[in-house]
Motif scaffolding. Structure first.
Motif, PDB file in Angstrom:
ATOM      1  N   LEU A 259       0.925  -1.404  -0.073  1.00  0.00           N
ATOM      2  CA  LEU A 259      -0.107   0.079   0.099  1.00  0.00           C
ATOM      3  C   LEU A 259       0.884   1.276  -0.098  1.00  0.00           C
ATOM      4  N   ASN A 260       0.514   2.237  -0.807  1.00  0.00           N
ATOM      5  CA  ASN A 260       0.945   3.501  -0.604  1.00  0.00           C
ATOM      6  C   ASN A 260       0.777   4.375   0.655  1.00  0.00           C
ATOM      7  N   GLY A 261      -0.286   4.303   1.110  1.00  0.00           N
ATOM      8  CA  GLY A 261      -0.268   5.151   2.376  1.00  0.00           C
ATOM      9  C   GLY A 261      -0.762   4.050   3.718  1.00  0.00           C
ATOM     10  N   PRO A 262      -1.814   3.476   3.738  1.00  0.00           N
ATOM     11  CA  PRO A 262      -3.286   3.974   3.132  1.00  0.00           C
ATOM     12  C   PRO A 262      -3.749   5.089   3.766  1.00  0.00           C
ATOM     13  N   PHE A 263      -4.822   5.580   3.246  1.00  0.00           N
ATOM     14  CA  PHE A 263      -5.332   6.888   3.538  1.00  0.00           C
ATOM     15  C   PHE A 263      -6.678   7.032   4.152  1.00  0.00           C
ATOM     16  N   GLY A 264      -7.344   5.664   4.154  1.00  0.00           N
ATOM     17  CA  GLY A 264      -8.744   5.620   4.536  1.00  0.00           C
ATOM     18  C   GLY A 264      -9.191   4.103   4.842  1.00  0.00           C
ATOM     19  N   VAL A 265     -10.083   3.728   5.743  1.00  0.00           N
ATOM     20  CA  VAL A 265     -10.246   2.428   5.783  1.00  0.00           C
ATOM     21  C   VAL A 265     -11.804   2.390   6.324  1.00  0.00           C
ATOM     22  N   THR A 266     -12.464   1.166   6.017  1.00  0.00           N
ATOM     23  CA  THR A 266     -13.938   0.800   6.390  1.00  0.00           C
ATOM     24  C   THR A 266     -14.047  -0.734   6.241  1.00  0.00           C
ATOM     25  N   ALA A 267     -15.162  -1.029   6.879  1.00  0.00           N
ATOM     26  CA  ALA A 267     -15.391  -2.543   6.741  1.00  0.00           C
ATOM     27  C   ALA A 267     -16.969  -2.558   6.445  1.00  0.00           C
ATOM     28  N   ASP A 268     -17.192  -3.478   5.454  1.00  0.00           N
ATOM     29  CA  ASP A 268     -18.866  -3.479   5.040  1.00  0.00           C
ATOM     30  C   ASP A 268     -19.272  -4.433   6.243  1.00  0.00           C
ATOM     31  N   ARG A 269     -20.703  -4.758   6.061  1.00  0.00           N
ATOM     32  CA  ARG A 269     -21.484  -5.374   7.006  1.00  0.00           C
ATOM     33  C   ARG A 269     -21.140  -6.822   7.341  1.00  0.00           C
ATOM     34  N   TRP A 270     -20.290  -7.320   6.318  1.00  0.00           N
ATOM     35  CA  TRP A 270     -19.848  -8.662   6.324  1.00  0.00           C
ATOM     36  C   TRP A 270     -18.540  -8.586   6.930  1.00  0.00           C
TER      37      TRP A 270
END
Length: 509
Positions: A259-270
Motif C-alpha cells: 500500500l502507498n498509504g493507506p489513507f482511509g479504511v472501512t469494513a462492510d456489513r460482512w
C-alpha cells in the motif's frame, strides 16, 4: 493489535533508472523520496530523504558524468543531484514536468498536461528551449538508437518522436494501450508500458508502426529500466514495488508491492475490509494480502482519499472534492456531490446518511439519500475526523484546537487538550480518538467527558507530506494531506490506517 498486511519497503514507485553504481534508483512521488535498490538482494536504501528539498519526485535520469536529474512535478522544478548528494535547481516554473531523458550532456523534459511542451534544459545556465508543443499528457521518454526523442501522448494512445535539434514531431505508433512510458532495451527494441489495470507492455517497430503486446498483470505500470544483462525491471505507481519481467511476461518480485498509504479504511456489513490508497481501492484478504478492487486508470472515478461502507455500496471521497457511490461488485459508480474541497474523514449511519469533514474550509457536511447537502458545522479550525453514533449524533475532531466536538445547535466539547486528534470512531457507548502527536489511541466517554489511553501506537504521516491543498482547492496530482483514519468494524474491533504505517491495523477490545 494485529497487522492485516505487511508494508512495502517502497511506498509507491514511479520513475526508475540504473545509476553508474549498478543500483536501480526509484523516485517515489507520494513518499517524497528517492531510494536505491539492489536488484540482486532486493535491499532498499534511502538516498534522498522525503524531508529534503525535492517535494514530489516523479522521474529521473543520469547523464554521462553520473549526475542524477529529477522532475519535481507539483512545484514545477527540475533538480540535479551530484554523486556526492548535493541538490540544486536546474529549472523551475514548469507545469507538471514529468518525463526526463539525457542524451550525453543534453537534458530534455516533457510536461504531463493537456497542451504540454517538451523542452531542452541547460543545467549550467540558459532558458529552456521548447522543442514540441501540444503534448497530451507527456510522460516517461527516452532517446532511441536513431538519436531521436521518443515520448508518449497518454490520452491519445500514441507514441511520438522528435529530433533533439527540433523540427516536426512524427507519430511512431497509434492505438497503444494507455501509454505511460517509452523505453528501449539494450538491444534497441522499443517497448511501451501501459498504466492500465492489466499492465500491458507493447513492442513497437518504429519503422512500420506494427505492434505486439503481452500482459504483466501489474496495475499502474509507471516506468521500466534494463540492467547490463538486458533484464527488464518495472515500477508501479499504484502498488509500489519493483518487478523483474521475463521475455514473455512472467514476473518476479524484486521489491514486494504494498500500500502507498493507506489513507482511509472501512469494513462492510460482512466484515470485509477496504482501504483507500490514493491511486487504488484495496481489499485485505485473510492471508494478509492487499488486492486491488479498482484503480484510477480502470473503473475508479478518481484519486481516492477515504471510504465508508453503506450496505452493498462504498462511498468514496476523492482528491477532487467529490463523493461517489461505488459498487465494488461491478465497478460502477455515481457521482453524488462535488465542490466540498479537500476531504479528510467520512462516516455513515444505517439510514444511508454520509457525513464528511472538509478541513480546508472548516466545514462538516451531511449528505442524505437524495444527495441533498446540509452544513452541520462551519467555521471550525481544522475538522478532520467524523463519527456518527446510533442516535444520529455527529462527532468531529479538530486537529488544530485539539478537541473533539459533538455537533448540534451549538457544538459541545467532549474531549479537550488532545495532541493532533485525527481519526475518530464509535464502538458501543465509547468514542475512540487517534491522537497522532502522542502516538496513542484515546478512549472517551461522551456522557462524562472522561478519557484515558487505550493503546500506545506508532502512527504518523508520510515524512515531509504537509497539507497539499490550499484555500479548499484540491489537486488530484498533489500529495495527500496527513491523516490517520479510524473505523469501527461490525465485530466491534477498530481498524486503523495512517499514511506513515503502510498497513491496516486491527485493534480488538
Amino acid at each position: 493489535m494485529t497487522r492485516l498486511n505487511e508494508p512495502s519497503p517502497l511506498r509507491g514507485a514511479n520513475g526508475i533508472a540504473f545509476g553508474p553504481d549498478g543500483l536501480l534508483y526509484v523516485a517515489q512521488f507520494l513518499h517524497g523520496g528517492i531510494s536505491a535498490v539492489d536488484t540482486v538482494s532486493g535491499a532498499v536504501e534511502t538516498v534522498v530523504s522525503p524531508s529534503g528539498p525535492i517535494r514530489t519526485p516523479d522521474d529521473l535520469a543520469f547523464d554521462a558524468h553520473g549526475d542524477m536529474y529529477v522532475t519535481d512535478m507539483v512545484p514545477g522544478r527540475v533538480w540535479r543531484r551530484t554523486p556526492r548528494g548535493a541538490c540544486t535547481v536546474v529549472a523551475e516554473d514548469l507545469r507538471n514536468p514529468n518525463g526526463i531523458a539525457c542524451l550525453g550532456d543534453r537534458l530534455f523534459v516533457s510536461e504531463m498536461r493537456a497542451g504540454g511542451e517538451l523542452f531542452e534544459l541547460f543545467p549550467h545556465g540558459g532558458s529552456p528551449v521548447p522543442l514540441a508543443e501540444g503534448l497530451n499528457h507527456g510522460n516517461a521518454m527516452q532517446c532511441g538508437p536513431d538519436g531521436w526523442l521518443y515520448y508518449p501522448h497518454m490520452m491519445t494512445n500514441q507514441v511520438w518522436r522528435i529530433s533533439p535539434d527540433g523540427g516536426e514531431p512524427e507519430v511512431v505508433a497509434e492505438d497503444v494501450d494507455l501509454p505511460v512510458a517509452v523505453r528501449f532495451d539494450r538491444a534497441g527494441q522499443l517497448l511501451v508500458l501501459s498504466c492500465g489495470p492489466a499492465g500491458v507492455v507493447t513492442r513497437v517497430d518504429p519503422a512500420t508502426g506494427r505492434t505486439s503486446s503481452f500482459t504483466t498483470g501489474i496495475p499502474g505500470l509507471d516506468n521500466a529500466a534494463f540492467d547490463e544483462d538486458n533484464r527488464m525491471f518495472v515500477s508501479s505507481f499504484v502498488r509500489g514495488g519493483i518487478t523483474g519481467i521475463g521475455t514473455d511476461g512472467p514476473s518476479r518480485a524484486t521489491v514486494p508491492s504494498g500500500l502507498n498509504g493507506p489513507f482511509g479504511v472501512t469494513a462492510d456489513r460482512w466484515g470485509k475490509v477496504y482501504a483507500a490508497d490514493h491511486f487504488s481501492l484495496e481489499t485485505l484478504t485473510d492471508s494478509g494480502e492487499a488486492v486491488p478492487v479498482g484503480v484510477v486508470t480502470g473503473d475508479l472515478p478518481s484519486v481516492v482519499r477515504n471510504v465508508v461502507a453503506t450496505g452493498d455500496v462504498l462511498q468514496l471521497v476523492t482528491a477532487t472534492g467529490e463523493l461517489h457511490a461505488y459498487d465494488p461488485g461491478d465497478g460502477s459508480s455515481r457521482r453524488r456531490v462535488s465542490g466540498f474541497g479537500a476531504p479528510a474523514g467520512v462516516a455513515a449511519d444505517s439510514r444511508g446518511r454520509v457525513v464528511l469533514a472538509a478541513p480546508e474550509s472548516g466545514r462538516v457536511l451531511s449528505v442524505d439519500e437524495a444527495d441533498a447537502v446540509t452544513e452541520l458545522a462551519t467555521g471550525l479550525k481544522q475538522p478532520v475526523g467524523v463519527a456518527l453514533d446510533d442516535n444520529g449524533n455527529c462527532y468531529v475532531s479538530d486537529e488544530r484546537t485539539g478537541r473533539v466536538l459533538r455537533l448540534g445547535d451549538e457544538p459541545v466539547v467532549v474531549a479537550d487538550g488532545l495532541g493532533t486528534p485525527q481519526g475518530i470512531a464509535i464502538s458501543g457507548d465509547e468514542l475512540f480518538v487517534l491522537e497522532v502527536e502522542h502516538g496513542r489511541l484515546v478512549r472517551c466517554c461522551p456522557a462524562t467527558g472522561t478519557s484515558r489511553t487505550a493503546h500506545e501506537l506508532s502512527v504518523g504521516s508520510l515524512s515531509g507530506a504537509g497539507s497539499a491543498e490550499s484555500n479548499g482547492r484540491p489537486d488530484a496530482s498533489d500529495r495527500p494531506r496527513p491523516f490517520a483514519a479510524l473505523a469501527a468494524a461490525p465485530d466491534g474491533s477498530l481498524l486503523l490506517t495512517a499514511n506513515g504505517v503502510g498497513s491496516v491495523l486491527r485493534l480488538r477490545p
